[in-house]
Design a protein around this motif. Structure first.
Motif, PDB file in Angstrom:
ATOM      1  N   GLU A 109       0.815  -1.223   0.000  1.00  0.00           N
ATOM      2  CA  GLU A 109       0.000   0.000   0.000  1.00  0.00           C
ATOM      3  C   GLU A 109       0.847   1.270   0.000  1.00  0.00           C
ATOM      4  OE1 GLU A 109      -2.491  -3.028   2.388  1.00  0.00           O
ATOM      5  OE2 GLU A 109      -0.372  -2.531   2.061  1.00  0.00           O
ATOM      6  N   PHE A 110       2.105   1.150   0.472  1.00  0.00           N
ATOM      7  CA  PHE A 110       2.943   2.341   0.624  1.00  0.00           C
ATOM      8  C   PHE A 110       4.145   2.365  -0.322  1.00  0.00           C
ATOM      9  CE2 PHE A 110       1.213   1.465   4.972  1.00  0.00           C
ATOM     10  CZ  PHE A 110       0.273   2.485   4.974  1.00  0.00           C
ATOM     11  N   LEU A 111       4.209   1.443  -1.265  1.00  0.00           N
ATOM     12  CA  LEU A 111       5.366   1.372  -2.156  1.00  0.00           C
ATOM     13  C   LEU A 111       5.548   2.650  -2.970  1.00  0.00           C
ATOM     14  CD1 LEU A 111       5.295  -2.320  -3.460  1.00  0.00           C
ATOM     15  CD2 LEU A 111       6.873  -1.271  -1.822  1.00  0.00           C
ATOM     16  N   GLU A 112       4.453   3.266  -3.366  1.00  0.00           N
ATOM     17  CA  GLU A 112       4.559   4.494  -4.145  1.00  0.00           C
ATOM     18  C   GLU A 112       5.275   5.585  -3.349  1.00  0.00           C
ATOM     19  OE1 GLU A 112       1.682   7.611  -6.628  1.00  0.00           O
ATOM     20  OE2 GLU A 112       0.877   5.705  -5.900  1.00  0.00           O
ATOM     21  N   ALA A 113       5.040   5.605  -2.037  1.00  0.00           N
ATOM     22  CA  ALA A 113       5.662   6.625  -1.187  1.00  0.00           C
ATOM     23  C   ALA A 113       7.172   6.449  -1.111  1.00  0.00           C
ATOM     24  CB  ALA A 113       5.061   6.574   0.215  1.00  0.00           C
ATOM     25  N   THR A 114       7.665   5.240  -1.314  1.00  0.00           N
ATOM     26  CA  THR A 114       9.114   5.008  -1.242  1.00  0.00           C
ATOM     27  C   THR A 114       9.854   5.611  -2.430  1.00  0.00           C
ATOM     28  OG1 THR A 114       9.040   2.867  -2.404  1.00  0.00           O
ATOM     29  CG2 THR A 114       8.703   2.842  -0.009  1.00  0.00           C
ATOM     30  N   ASN A 115       9.110   6.043  -3.446  1.00  0.00           N
ATOM     31  CA  ASN A 115       9.715   6.683  -4.612  1.00  0.00           C
ATOM     32  C   ASN A 115       9.357   8.163  -4.718  1.00  0.00           C
ATOM     33  OD1 ASN A 115      11.023   4.350  -5.840  1.00  0.00           O
ATOM     34  ND2 ASN A 115       8.956   3.585  -6.205  1.00  0.00           N
TER      35      ASN A 115
END
Length: 202
Positions: free
Chosen positions: A90-96
């Motif tokens: 759910e938070f992978l986008e935030a890691t980029n």
């Protein structure tokens, strides 16, 4: 607040960041010298809080429909090349997210709304790991902010007023006066609206 196990529920953590950003906005009208900031309209369905000490250490906290994701960078700790490997999908986008300086990360933490605990990068279980110095300031304790403001802003603030703001109580004119706000009221009102802090001015 020094360990991961002391992180509160998502809503409490969010309100603490909003309260601290509001206190900084009152105590220090110059944005570039503040530690805490908060944007309740960061993106569609997302809010973002940040902490920066001006020396490179930083924390970014993203709040979304999925929960909360926190990225922490401390100069005194080693950058983790595998910090994002176990992050919930759910938070992978935030890691980029470019605004979060994704390559500078020493730890990250997250909690989905369906979860009953916080998780930490590099661990499949909740850990009693020590949090960085910046996150330790978000303990909801008025005394912690009083010490911080005395040291950083060189201002002695009234305990009662700081306690009211940290309780997310409506910010009133008497509270603002007791904090000796000396900036532009119009500018502060706009900032509090952006932060999402409740007000009840006369």
């Amino acid at each position: 607040m020094k360990s991961l196990l002391e992180l509160p529920d998502i809503e409490s953590f969010k309100r603490r960041l909003q309260s601290l950003a509001s206190l900084d906005a009152i105590v220090c009208p110059e944005w570039e010298f503040r530690y805490f900031s908060y944007d309740a309209n960061w993106a569609q369905g997302e809010e973002m809080g940040s902490i920066r000490n001006g020396s490179g250490d930083e924390v970014f906290a993203l709040f979304s429909i999925h929960g909360c994701f926190i990225k922490e960078y401390c100069r005194a700790k080693s950058i983790k090349s595998n910090a994002y490997e176990s992050v919930a999908v759910e938070f992978l986008e935030a890691t980029n997210e470019t605004a979060f300086s994704p390559n500078r990360v020493t730890n990250c933490y997250w909690k989905t709304k369906a979860s009953d605990r916080w998780s930490m990068s590099g661990s499949s279980e909740t850990s009693d790991s020590n949090l960085g110095e910046l996150l330790s300031l978000v303990d909801g304790n008025a005394e912690t902010y009083l010490i911080f403001a005395k040291d950083y802003f060189e201002k002695t603030l009234p305990l009662g007023a700081v306690s009211q703001v940290l309780k997310f109580a409506n910010l009133t004119t008497p509270i603002l006066d007791s904090l000796e706000f000396d900036g532009q009221f119009h500018d502060l009102s706009k900032e509090l609206e952006q932060i999402g802090y409740p007000t009840a001015f006369d």
